[in-house]
Design an enzyme around this catalytic site. Structure first.
Site, short mmCIF file in Angstrom:
data_model
loop_
_atom_site.label_atom_id
_atom_site.label_comp_id
_atom_site.label_asym_id
_atom_site.label_seq_id
_atom_site.Cartn_x
_atom_site.Cartn_y
_atom_site.Cartn_z
CG ASP A 143 -0.25 0.02 2.53
OD1 ASP A 143 0.95 -0.28 2.58
OD2 ASP A 143 -0.90 0.35 3.53
CD GLU A 144 4.09 2.89 3.48
OE1 GLU A 144 5.31 3.03 3.26
OE2 GLU A 144 3.61 2.82 4.60
#
Length: 409
Positions: A143-144
């Site tokens: 998610d990053e």
DNA sequence: TCTGGGGTCCTAGGACCC
DNA sequence: TCTGGGGTCCTAGGACCC
């Protein structure tokens, strides 16, 4: 404030982009009726929502009544929260908190298991949207990402804010998911900045902002200062990043070691020249599992043997699917008191063969204290090489006909 | 009913080699 | 004959991150 007025060279502009409550947001796409409600993602041992989906198999997922969803208070077992929606965070629950503890704080929160397939699908999707706009991107988990804006058209406008907004908007339009972005002179500051304005925010900082915007923050906000380092800093009466920056470098080196002390000093001053790396090779692959109850090597031998074999088969499967072989085979145990031990052994040849891994991991297991109950067992393969680059041990050359199933020792 | 799973990097001692 | 130094590999543990 775009190019450096002295040299005319573009300013280094690095973005950190963080998807907002990613696992939970992905579930809300499927169940929009839960929007605004406290929802927690985690656990997954008891697939409470399997029953839900079975019961409402004839309904589209968005029509399943809210009252039918499983609640946190009804969960039993081990497990932690992966992600909580912002509504759930109001109750004081958040990532990494044990589910049983969370259930006491937010009993009425809805609990859903992690759907890795779905999460990975959206992960691939948002990343490909980013690389179409800004190709120099570094993965940092599901998610990053870090993105190098420096040489991207428009990457300098308003310090990167314009490009950040374009990316944010493109991701939202394609997926319905929001994210937060920090743009800064380097990865360290970008990572901090992405937290300034969550969710769905953008934060732009410059070198000159370090004193005013970074120094007042608690030391824990530095990516790389965890609970242990924080406790040591507190003992030395250092609480903010500015407190660290005020110390002589030598003093930090004396207290935290040559490497960590010097790094800490640089970090507190906002200095970081690590590049945004678009490629990386894996170092190890592992599988581990926490049992529903602590197990004993002798009393639960059959059960453990089956779990052990499955872990080895899964690691082998991962290696083969991704095209890697490894040379160092290891095991990991976590005892009831949470103490961890590891043992590993390096083979003369590379392998991705389940039986070879099982046999070698079994030898490692013989070297640990198995008189105590333990709660976790893991199998790891390290010192990896791509299958096509490595001279591998052929499975038939492996120690033959050893008892490879149902037998721990 | 505390505390998941998959990673990376660092340190430090001993073996072993030149 | 009183104790070199550098380098690499292996192993175990630990901090930290998402």
């Amino acid at each position: 404030m775009s190019p450096d007025p002295a040299t005319g060279a573009p300013l280094r502009r690095i973005a950190h982009l963080d998807m907002d409550a990613f696992y939970a947001s992905v579930e809300l796409l499927r169940y929009p009726q839960l929007k605004g409600l406290p929802v927690v993602i985690g656990g997954g041992r008891r697939r409470l929502d399997d029953a839900l989906r079975a019961k409402y198999a004839d309904l589209p997922t968005h029509e399943i009544p809210v009252a039918a969803f499983p609640l946190l208070k009804d969960y039993t077992g081990r497990g932690v929260i992966t992600t909580a929606t912002y509504a759930a965070r109001q109750f004081g629950v958040g990532s990494a908190m044990g589910l049983m503890k969370a259930a006491k704080l937010a009993p009425q929160a809805i609990l859903l298991p992690v759907d890795f397939e779905e999460v990975r699908k959206y992960s691939r999707q948002f990343k490909s949207i980013i690389t179409e706009i800004a190709p120099v991107m570094q993965d940092r988990g599901v998610d990053e990402v870090y993105i190098d804006f420096t040489h991207v058209p428009g990457g300098q406008r308003a310090g990167g804010r314009v490009l950040a907004r374009l990316i944010q908007k493109s991701i939202f339009e394609a997926t319905g998911l929001t994210c937060s972005v920090g743009v800064a002179p380097n990865k360290l500051l970008a990572k901090m900045a992405s937290e300034f304005n969550k969710p769905n925010g953008i934060s732009v900082i410059y070198e000159a902002d370090v004193q005013t915007r970074v120094w007042p923050l608690p030391v824990r906000k530095i990516n790389g200062i965890g609970p242990k380092a924080e406790a040591r800093l507190h003992k030395l009466h250092l609480h903010t990043i500015g407190d660290i920056a005020a110390q002589p470098r030598e003093w930090l080196v004396d207290n935290f070691g040559k490497s960590y002390g010097a790094w800490m000093h640089d970090a507190a001053w906002g200095r970081d020249d690590r590049p945004v790396q678009t490629e990386s090779e894996p170092v190890s692959m592992s599988r581990e599992t926490t049992f529903e109850r602590d197990l004993h090597a002798v009393r639960d031998r059959a059960e453990l043997g089956a779990i052990f074999t499955e872990l080895c088969e899964r690691v082998a499967g991962d290696l083969q699917r991704k095209g890697y072989v490894g040379k160092t085979i290891g095991v990991k145990l976590r005892y009831g008191d949470f103490k961890i031990v590891t043992r590993d052994q390096t083979l003369p040849e590379y392998t991705a063969d389940a039986k070879t891994i099982r046999h070698t991991a079994g030898l490692c297991l013989k070297r640990v204290d198995l008189t105590r109950r333990f709660r976790l067992l893991g199998v790891r393969v390290g010192t990896l090489a791509r299958t096509e680059d490595a001279q591998t041990l052929r499975p038939e050359a492996a120690p033959a006909d050893l008892p490879l199933t149902g037998e721990l020792f």
